[in-house]
Design a protein around this motif. Structure first.
Motif: not given
Length: 98
Positions: A33-50
């Motif tokens: 999950x690349x989140x511009x607002x949070x300023x991060x890339x995180x692992x996520x599930x298939x639904x996009x939840x970190x």
């Protein structure tokens, strides 16, 4: 040893967050999950939840809570680098090493 990686845009999760399927040698290893607002890339599930607490800070390139997960480090780094170049999510990014 030669290998490849592929990052495929799955969908926008919100106006500032984008879900990608990440593969190494054509096998899905995780979603990012690349989140511009949070300023991060995180692992996520298939639904996009970190998932978990691992993350790459997009502002300074620092990894947080990463414990020897080479796939996350490689894939998140490459996704962040491509995003910095274009400023927008790419539909697909491929890289061959070897």
């Amino acid at each position: 040893m030669a290998f490849s990686l592929r990052l495929t845009f799955v969908r926008g999760v919100s106006s500032s967050a984008f879900l990608f399927r990440a593969e190494v040698d054509d096998e899905v290893v995780l979603h990012l999950l690349l989140d511009r607002e949070a300023g991060s890339v995180r692992p996520a599930d298939e639904d996009g939840r970190p998932v978990g607490v691992r993350r790459l800070d997009l502002n300074d390139g620092t990894f947080h809570s990463v414990s020897a997960d080479e796939n996350f480090v490689l894939l998140a780094s490459y996704l962040a680098a491509q995003w910095r170049k274009t400023g927008s999510p790419q539909r697909e990014v491929r890289k061959y090493f070897g």
